[in-house]
Design a protein around this motif. Structure first.
Motif, mmCIF file in Angstrom:
data_model
loop_
_atom_site.group_PDB
_atom_site.id
_atom_site.type_symbol
_atom_site.label_atom_id
_atom_site.label_comp_id
_atom_site.label_asym_id
_atom_site.label_seq_id
_atom_site.Cartn_x
_atom_site.Cartn_y
_atom_site.Cartn_z
ATOM 1 N N TYR A 47 0.725 -1.215 -0.071
ATOM 2 C CA TYR A 47 -0.106 0.016 0.031
ATOM 3 C C TYR A 47 1.050 1.408 0.032
ATOM 4 N N LEU B 80 2.459 1.700 -3.464
ATOM 5 C CA LEU B 80 1.455 1.567 -4.321
ATOM 6 C C LEU B 80 1.528 2.739 -5.318
ATOM 7 N N TYR C 275 -4.709 3.959 -3.850
ATOM 8 C CA TYR C 275 -5.752 3.332 -3.464
ATOM 9 C C TYR C 275 -6.868 3.942 -2.742
ATOM 10 N N ASN C 276 -8.041 3.381 -2.568
ATOM 11 C CA ASN C 276 -8.978 3.932 -1.583
ATOM 12 C C ASN C 276 -8.706 3.634 -0.242
ATOM 13 N N GLY D 70 -8.909 0.101 2.063
ATOM 14 C CA GLY D 70 -7.646 -0.279 2.398
ATOM 15 C C GLY D 70 -7.886 -0.456 3.945
ATOM 16 N N VAL E 54 -8.313 -5.055 -3.885
ATOM 17 C CA VAL E 54 -8.269 -3.719 -3.670
ATOM 18 C C VAL E 54 -6.876 -3.187 -4.461
ATOM 19 N N ILE E 55 -5.768 -3.852 -3.944
ATOM 20 C CA ILE E 55 -4.508 -3.316 -4.711
ATOM 21 C C ILE E 55 -4.543 -3.308 -6.076
ATOM 22 N N ALA F 185 -6.936 -0.612 -7.614
ATOM 23 C CA ALA F 185 -6.107 0.771 -7.461
ATOM 24 C C ALA F 185 -5.208 0.913 -8.673
ATOM 25 N N TRP F 186 -4.593 -0.263 -8.628
ATOM 26 C CA TRP F 186 -3.312 -0.436 -9.601
ATOM 27 C C TRP F 186 -3.818 -0.185 -11.117
ATOM 28 N N GLY G 268 -7.334 3.207 -10.018
ATOM 29 C CA GLY G 268 -7.335 4.087 -8.932
ATOM 30 C C GLY G 268 -6.984 5.456 -9.506
#
Lengths: 624, 226
Positions: A482, A485, A493-494, A498, A559-560, A563-564, A567
């Motif tokens: 995170y 990232l 990310y959000n 997270g 999530v990651i 976002a990748w 995001g």
């Protein structure tokens, strides 16, 4: 060779890129060809009763050929081998997402490849763990038909987790990506070797995962001899797969050590070296010391099986193997968690906007953990020792909590009276510290022979090492993912998603593994798919939380990944970090630092009088 | 520390010396087919997973496609840890078969039982298959031609014929299924006329507390009508 060189066309003519086969498929194809050719050669020429097509010897040699085929097919044929023989080739790397699926020399691409490979291993081994937990929901055999199937699953879980995730994810993944950036270099020291070493990881994971094709094995991730000699041939794929994985780690370590020593930017003295780089250097040295030792042990074990050498039976004793294994096996734990320690000390000063407290003691702690790690191995064998032999090992094991304590003290001192930003990376790091503390405290119990003899080979041990390894390493890995990232992907990310992810895995992890301690103390043994009925309720409940934990990791991965790709665009230096990687704008495929940066101060001084630690010639100083 | 990476760039000439360890790149990107990649890896994943979780399925499919030839005359039956080679045989009623049963294991005893159905013994690990319920060799005439390293030979209800008094004819009727048990490296040669018992028969090794059978030491014999 000279004739072949002459046959190559001159490149005065325009180079036209050829359509090629996807390198992964070509790798598999060449691996299959290599296997078939060498396997046939061996099984046809070395006399074996009954002439089976696949013998233990032929599969071993065939596997080596397959590995070479795989490595060549993935792109090293054009990019490494032909140039090495003086044959001019143009190597045209793919672009976009394709570059992650073929041989590359860009340390940033390699870093991402390592992270992805480790994550793949993590989920494959995690799936094996879920199968184990589902089996343990009942006190009878029900999911698996045979105890050997359960034990093989345990072995696959442990092997892939230790050798392709624990050892590799932080060192190979983040180490490859971040370290050259962090020390102001454009490449790692040995980019070609690094590009090759990566492709050993998927080969190793698949080899171990497919070991049941050759037969079930019962030794777990430790490959114990002489038990392994009695196993069916699946154990061969265990040894070969682990060989590939450890070889990859070894090459990574050679590369990182050389990179940190020789590739630092001007002004980046040892005193100013970032703490994460110190962590990577320490771990690399640990790897350089211990991995060759365990690789030789595994080769001897393989020979004991394939060539029936009596290395661990007639001449030696069962203890020979245990000594050899744990001599590596305990440092392995520090190979896994030392990068975690380094991450705590790297991320928290940035998040708390406060100078790193007692930075030098942090470094000394890392180095002393490294030094002591090789002096504790026999505490894994207290049940096999005389009383007077236990004392020194008990003493050194408890000693190791002192340099470990340095890491805690440095971080706590940094957090003291700071304005801590409770972002997802921060939360993950704090969770990692909490979990590792529990792992460490139960470790002190286990270092004590009296308790060790009581809890030996129970779920208490299983709980302890999952607290140290998941708690110490996986949590800080997630935190680091995170944290970096925005650097890795250029996207953010959000925060809310997270934090939910962090709390999810923290709660399910703790509920699952605290109960392991209780189960262990109540008499639940390791390595058994069937247990006493009075333990069933608790096991049932543990299994449910274990599955929730698995889903939690999946959630974080999603999530990651999301976002990748989707995001919002991140600021260049969202956390206000001072280390060099934030000064580089390089996405993959471009140069990190078009102009060599110069380091003029400490990376970890914050506060009123803090100044930029980096000078970029010809550019504005501040990049924030 | 002086570093000269700064002047490194993407578009290097053919001179390899200046690339700072990075390989030369060409300006023309090479893209391979995304569809080929997805189909290829997807297919391999399916094959791999099927192979891993349904091993016998693939083997059966291949065997169904290629078929197993009917054997007569000399048939080699080898055992190792823990398998039979072959683990599928087809015999025709009335044919004469000489089975050369040979233990290849360097350190384990193995046996050869053949029959239908199982005698089960309950245990904590579920029911354990201890031996076959119906013995294939019941009433079959067996001629023992040769034997080396035979540890134990249960004759059960087979009609044994041997020219000499062999020392391995140890265990007589009523002591379990017909089964020669061989020491490591041992062998025995049996000659039979395939009896009129068409159908599918299993064979297996139940040595070492039935561990061998559980570890996969089993096979199938199909007897077809003449």
């Amino acid at each position: 060779m000279s004739t072949m060189t002459a046959m190559e066309p001159e490149y005065s003519v325009p180079f036209v890129a050829k359509k090629r086969m996807p390198p992964v498929l070509r790798g598999f194809l060449w691996a299959a060809v290599g296997f078939l050719v060498f396997n046939t050669l061996i099984s046809e020429t070395v006399p074996t009763y009954g002439h089976p097509f696949v013998t233990e010897l032929s599969v071993t040699i065939g596997w080596v050929a397959a590995l070479v085929g795989w490595i060549l097919g993935i792109g090293t044929w054009e990019a490494v081998v032909k140039p090495a023989f003086g044959i001019a080739t143009r190597w045209a790397p793919a672009t976009g997402w394709r570059r992650y699926l073929e041989y590359s020399t860009d340390h940033k691409v390699i870093g991402i490849q390592y992270v992805v490979a480790s994550t793949g291993g993590f989920f494959i081994a995690g799936f094996a763990a879920m199968l184990m937990r589902v089996e343990l929901m009942k006190d009878q055999m029900w999911l698996f038909q045979l105890p050997q199937q359960y034990l093989t699953t345990v072995g696959i879980h442990g092997t892939i987790m230790m050798f392709s995730v624990g050892t590799v994810a932080l060192v190979g993944g983040l180490g490859n990506y971040i370290i050259p950036l962090m020390i102001g270099s454009n490449t790692s020291a040995f980019p070609k070797m690094s590009g090759i070493s990566l492709w050993l990881v998927p080969a190793g994971i698949l080899t171990v995962a497919f070991s049941p094709l050759l037969g079930y094995w019962t030794t777990g991730w430790r490959g114990y001899q002489p038990l392994a000699t009695q196993d069916a041939s699946g154990i061969i794929f265990y040894y070969l797969g682990v060989f590939a994985l450890t070889l990859s780690s070894l090459l990574v370590s050679i590369n990182l050590t050389a990179t940190i020593i020789f590739k630092r930017a001007p002004g980046l003295t040892w005193n100013r070296l970032p703490i994460f780089a110190w962590g990577m250097l320490t771990v690399s040295l640990l790897n350089l010391i211990w991995l060759p030792e365990i690789m030789m042990t595994f080769i001897l074990s393989l020979l004991a099986h394939v060539a029936q050498l009596p290395l661990f039976t007639a001449v030696g004793s069962p203890l020979t193997y245990m000594e050899l294994f744990w001599l590596f096996g305990h440092p392995e734990v520090y190979i896994v968690v030392v990068p975690g320690f380094a991450l705590w000390q790297e991320i928290l000063p940035v998040m708390s906007r406060k100078s790193l407290f007692a930075e030098k003691w942090g470094v000394i702690g890392l180095v002393f953990v490294m030094a002591l790690s090789g002096m504790v191995w026999a505490h894994h064998m207290f049940t096999n020792m005389r009383n007077d032999e236990m004392m020194p090992f008990s003493f050194f094991t408890e000693m190791i909590s002192i340099p470990t304590g340095f890491a805690f003290m440095v971080v706590i001192g940094t957090l003291w009276k700071s304005k801590l930003r409770l972002t997802t990376p921060t939360i993950f790091i704090l969770m990692s510290m909490f979990n590792f503390l529990i792992g460490g405290l139960t470790g002190v119990f286990l270092a004590d022979p009296v308790i060790n003899l009581q809890e030996h080979d129970t779920f208490f041990i299983v709980g302890h090492f999952h607290y140290t390894i998941i708690g110490g390493m996986v949590f800080s890995w997630l935190g680091a993912m995170y944290y970096w990232l925005p650097k890795l992907s250029g996207r953010m990310y959000n925060e809310k998603l997270g934090v939910i992810g962090a709390i999810w895995v923290f709660l399910t992890f703790n509920i699952t593994f605290t109960q392991f301690f209780i189960l262990g103390m109540k008499g639940m043994n390791r390595w058994v798919p069937v247990y006493m009925p009075y333990l069933q309720n608790m096991n049932f409940e543990v299994s449910i939380f274990a599955v929730l934990l698995g889903l939690g990791f999946l959630y974080n991965a999603i999530v990651i990944l999301h976002a990748w790709r989707r995001g919002p665009k991140a600021e260049k230096n969202p956390w206000g970090g001072k280390t060099l990687e934030w000064y580089s704008a390089a996405p993959e495929g471009t140069v990190n630092f078009p102009e060599t940066p110069r380091v003029v101060g400490s990376f970890y001084v914050y506060g009123d009088e803090s100044e930029e630690a980096v000078v970029l010639p010809g550019a504005a100083i501040s990049q924030r | 520390m002086d570093s000269n990476e700064g002047k490194q760039a993407n578009q290097q000439s053919d001179d390899k010396g200046d690339t700072g360890g990075m390989l030369q790149r060409t300006d023309e990107p090479v893209d391979w087919s995304r569809r080929k990649f997805l189909i290829g890896t997807g297919a391999m994943a399916i094959v791999g997973i099927t192979a891993l979780f349904g091993q016998s399925l693939i083997g059966k499919t291949i065997k169904a496609m290629t078929g197993v030839p009917v054997s007569k005359g000399i048939q080699d039956l080898y055992v190792g840890d823990y398998y039979y080679l072959p683990n599928e045989m087809v015999w025709r009623v009335g044919d004469e078969v000489v089975v050369n049963f040979h233990n290849l294991s360097p350190n384990r005893f193995h046996e050869w039982m053949m029959g239908q159905g199982f005698d089960l013994t309950p245990s904590d690990f579920g029911d354990v298959k201890t031996q076959f319920h119906k013995d294939f060799w019941d009433g079959v005439q067996v001629e023992v031609l040769e034997g080396h390293g035979v540890d134990n030979f249960v004759t059960n209800k087979a009609i044994i014929k041997s020219n000499e008094k062999y020392p391995w004819l140890i265990t007589q009727q009523g002591q379990g299924n017909f089964s020669p048990t061989l020491m490591p490296g041992g062998s025995i040669r049996l000659k039979i006329k395939v009896p009129d018992k068409p159908g599918v028969w299993q064979y297996g090794c139940f040595v070492q507390g039935f561990v061998h059978y559980r570890a996969g030491m089993k096979g199938t014999l199909r007897i077809i009508k003449s």
